[in-house]
Design a protein around this motif. Structure first.
Motif, PDB file in Angstrom:
ATOM      1  N   GLU A 161       0.820  -1.208   0.000  1.00  0.00           N
ATOM      2  CA  GLU A 161       0.000   0.000   0.000  1.00  0.00           C
ATOM      3  C   GLU A 161       0.853   1.256   0.000  1.00  0.00           C
ATOM      4  O   GLU A 161       0.485   2.264  -0.610  1.00  0.00           O
ATOM      5  CB  GLU A 161      -0.964  -0.034   1.178  1.00  0.00           C
ATOM      6  CG  GLU A 161      -1.981  -1.162   1.042  1.00  0.00           C
ATOM      7  CD  GLU A 161      -3.006  -1.211   2.170  1.00  0.00           C
ATOM      8  OE1 GLU A 161      -2.981  -0.321   3.041  1.00  0.00           O
ATOM      9  OE2 GLU A 161      -3.839  -2.143   2.159  1.00  0.00           O
ATOM     10  N   ASN A 162       2.000   1.213   0.657  1.00  0.00           N
ATOM     11  CA  ASN A 162       2.917   2.350   0.615  1.00  0.00           C
ATOM     12  C   ASN A 162       3.388   2.601  -0.818  1.00  0.00           C
ATOM     13  O   ASN A 162       3.394   3.742  -1.288  1.00  0.00           O
ATOM     14  CB  ASN A 162       4.119   2.083   1.519  1.00  0.00           C
ATOM     15  CG  ASN A 162       5.274   3.031   1.253  1.00  0.00           C
ATOM     16  OD1 ASN A 162       5.267   4.164   1.710  1.00  0.00           O
ATOM     17  ND2 ASN A 162       6.264   2.564   0.521  1.00  0.00           N
ATOM     18  N   GLY A 163       3.759   1.543  -1.516  1.00  0.00           N
ATOM     19  CA  GLY A 163       4.252   1.716  -2.875  1.00  0.00           C
ATOM     20  C   GLY A 163       3.209   2.234  -3.836  1.00  0.00           C
ATOM     21  O   GLY A 163       3.521   2.991  -4.763  1.00  0.00           O
ATOM     22  N   PHE A 164       1.947   1.850  -3.632  1.00  0.00           N
ATOM     23  CA  PHE A 164       0.872   2.183  -4.566  1.00  0.00           C
ATOM     24  C   PHE A 164       0.163   3.488  -4.206  1.00  0.00           C
ATOM     25  O   PHE A 164      -0.604   4.015  -5.003  1.00  0.00           O
ATOM     26  CB  PHE A 164      -0.129   1.023  -4.579  1.00  0.00           C
ATOM     27  CG  PHE A 164      -1.005   0.979  -5.798  1.00  0.00           C
ATOM     28  CD1 PHE A 164      -0.511   1.283  -7.050  1.00  0.00           C
ATOM     29  CD2 PHE A 164      -2.337   0.615  -5.693  1.00  0.00           C
ATOM     30  CE1 PHE A 164      -1.320   1.235  -8.180  1.00  0.00           C
ATOM     31  CE2 PHE A 164      -3.156   0.548  -6.805  1.00  0.00           C
ATOM     32  CZ  PHE A 164      -2.649   0.859  -8.056  1.00  0.00           C
ATOM     33  N   ALA A 182       7.261   7.689 -13.581  1.00  0.00           N
ATOM     34  CA  ALA A 182       6.038   7.169 -12.928  1.00  0.00           C
ATOM     35  C   ALA A 182       4.781   7.513 -13.706  1.00  0.00           C
ATOM     36  O   ALA A 182       3.762   7.903 -13.130  1.00  0.00           O
ATOM     37  CB  ALA A 182       5.940   7.681 -11.492  1.00  0.00           C
ATOM     38  N   ALA A 183       4.828   7.345 -15.030  1.00  0.00           N
ATOM     39  CA  ALA A 183       3.632   7.575 -15.842  1.00  0.00           C
ATOM     40  C   ALA A 183       2.542   6.566 -15.521  1.00  0.00           C
ATOM     41  O   ALA A 183       1.351   6.895 -15.553  1.00  0.00           O
ATOM     42  CB  ALA A 183       3.993   7.499 -17.325  1.00  0.00           C
ATOM     43  N   ARG A 184       2.947   5.330 -15.209  1.00  0.00           N
ATOM     44  CA  ARG A 184       2.000   4.274 -14.846  1.00  0.00           C
ATOM     45  C   ARG A 184       2.540   3.536 -13.627  1.00  0.00           C
ATOM     46  O   ARG A 184       3.685   3.098 -13.619  1.00  0.00           O
ATOM     47  CB  ARG A 184       1.824   3.267 -16.001  1.00  0.00           C
ATOM     48  CG  ARG A 184       1.042   3.794 -17.180  1.00  0.00           C
ATOM     49  CD  ARG A 184       1.190   2.898 -18.388  1.00  0.00           C
ATOM     50  NE  ARG A 184       0.715   1.551 -18.162  1.00  0.00           N
ATOM     51  CZ  ARG A 184      -0.538   1.147 -18.415  1.00  0.00           C
ATOM     52  NH1 ARG A 184      -1.434   2.007 -18.864  1.00  0.00           N
ATOM     53  NH2 ARG A 184      -0.896  -0.099 -18.214  1.00  0.00           N
ATOM     54  N   VAL A 185       1.705   3.433 -12.619  1.00  0.00           N
ATOM     55  CA  VAL A 185       2.043   2.673 -11.418  1.00  0.00           C
ATOM     56  C   VAL A 185       0.972   1.610 -11.234  1.00  0.00           C
ATOM     57  O   VAL A 185      -0.221   1.910 -11.296  1.00  0.00           O
ATOM     58  CB  VAL A 185       2.126   3.585 -10.179  1.00  0.00           C
ATOM     59  CG1 VAL A 185       2.491   2.765  -8.947  1.00  0.00           C
ATOM     60  CG2 VAL A 185       3.142   4.694 -10.393  1.00  0.00           C
TER      61      VAL A 185
END
Length: 378
Positions: free
Chosen positions: A170-173, A251-254
């Motif tokens: 959850e931290n990463g996202f 970080a265009a897409r995560v």
């Protein structure tokens, strides 16, 4: 399982030890030499790995006789076996069956006792282990799209984080957690245009991939989110990103994929993609695999990437940036583990990415780990 939580994602809350019947990384390939042994704890299960004729084998790290760990003094007197240092019980690495007892050659227990073995695949420099009791699917079902592309090379590090694995995912996202990275040396060291946060422009900002495998949630940050480059209090700016116009866009897409893998494309540079695997160890620990991927066409490209990784990205990105993430996860652990944080948290609209992930994981994860039980690993 956390109690007292009326939730839309009950299986996610039950998955304190992660999701079983999925592939998870255990080690980097270079960490296990031919004939060597390594013991890892995954999803609450202690697993012994060894390399035989180049192939990695995985077996429960516990003798069926008196329960000691083989890894306390791993013994191999015959290729393809492991012997217990205590009484000499010897098991086949292929199927876990007891083949011999060195201290009692005619023992009637020979052939009657077995311990779990685990399927293994080695790809992109990582050793993956399937922890569960179902027939393993293809590895491609449990890693993000693009990870297994053959025209790429992957390099990375791993470390143990003192927080539950779900806090890692959850931290990463989390689209607004980048506020804490505002002073990261990576931002200035690689000239990144990194805002204080991203606000979703509409509820269609995310793609939920729930049909087929892999399954995941994709945030198209470059298209459907408004970056916040000025932070205000009472309408007055208190922080401002000073942009020159020539910063690199990343970080265009995560995205996040079952059983709990992050993909940031591109990051930490337009030429790289970062993957993060959050492998449950126990209730309050996870193994954090940080992997950078680059397209390569020849051995010269591979060598150049390896040199660049050691001289730049290991310290500037995987530590200089992601150390903040480790700190944040460990800072949350007390609240979620001891203060019923799953019930007491207060989410807000930018956390929609987290709730979409929880719903997908709760609905589609193949199993919930309970740690190793006799006769199985789910």
């Amino acid at each position: 399982m956390e109690t007292g939580v009326a939730s839309k994602w009950p299986r996610y809350l039950q998955a304190e030890l992660g999701f079983s019947n999925h592939w998870h990384p255990a080690l980097f390939g270079h960490e296990l030499a031919e004939g060597g042994f390594a013991s890892v704890k995954m999803l609450g299960t202690q697993i012994l790995l060894t390399r035989v004729d180049g192939q990695v084998r995985a077996i429960a790290d516990q003798c069926a006789h008196r329960g000691v760990r083989f890894s306390a003094q791993p013994l191999c007197f015959q290729k393809g076996t492991v012997s217990c240092w205590y009484h000499g019980w010897t098991y086949s690495l292929a199927d876990g069956q007891l083949t011999d007892v060195l201290t009692s050659p005619e023992s009637p227990v020979i052939g009657q006792v077995g311990i779990p073995v685990f399927a293994v695949e080695e790809q992109q420099g990582l050793i993956f282990v399937f922890v569960g009791d179902q027939e393993p699917p293809a590895l491609s079902e449990d890693v993000p799209p693009g990870f297994l592309d053959t025209d790429t090379h992957c390099l990375g590090i791993r470390r143990t984080v003192a927080a539950n694995w779900r806090l890692g995912v959850e931290n990463g996202f989390d689209t607004t957690h980048i506020f804490m990275h505002r002073d990261s040396p990576l931002v200035s060291g690689n000239k990144l245009a990194l805002p204080y946060g991203f606000v979703p422009a509409d509820r269609g900002a995310m793609e939920v991939h729930s049909q087929g495998w892999p399954k995941g949630v994709v945030d198209n940050l470059a298209q459907n989110y408004k970056p916040v480059f000025e932070a205000q209090l009472g309408g007055q700016p208190v922080l401002q990103c000073q942009l020159s116009g020539d910063e690199k866009r990343v970080a265009a897409r995560v995205s996040v994929w079952l059983p709990g893998v992050l993909k940031v494309d591109p990051f930490p540079d337009p030429t790289l993609v970062q993957y993060e695997f959050y492998v449950p160890v126990g209730a309050n620990e996870h193994e954090y695999f940080q992997v950078l991927q680059r397209k390569v066409t020849n051995e010269a490209d591979v060598q150049a990437f390896e040199d660049e990784f050691e001289n730049k990205w290991r310290d500037l990105a995987l530590h200089g940036f992601n150390d903040d993430d480790v700190w944040a996860r460990e800072a949350q652990e007390e609240f979620y583990s001891h203060q019923n944080g799953w019930a007491n948290e207060h989410l807000f609209p930018p956390d929609m990415c987290i709730t979409k992930w929880r719903q997908l994981a709760s609905t589609h994860a193949r199993g919930i780990s309970r740690g190793l039980r006799s006769g199985g690993g789910s």
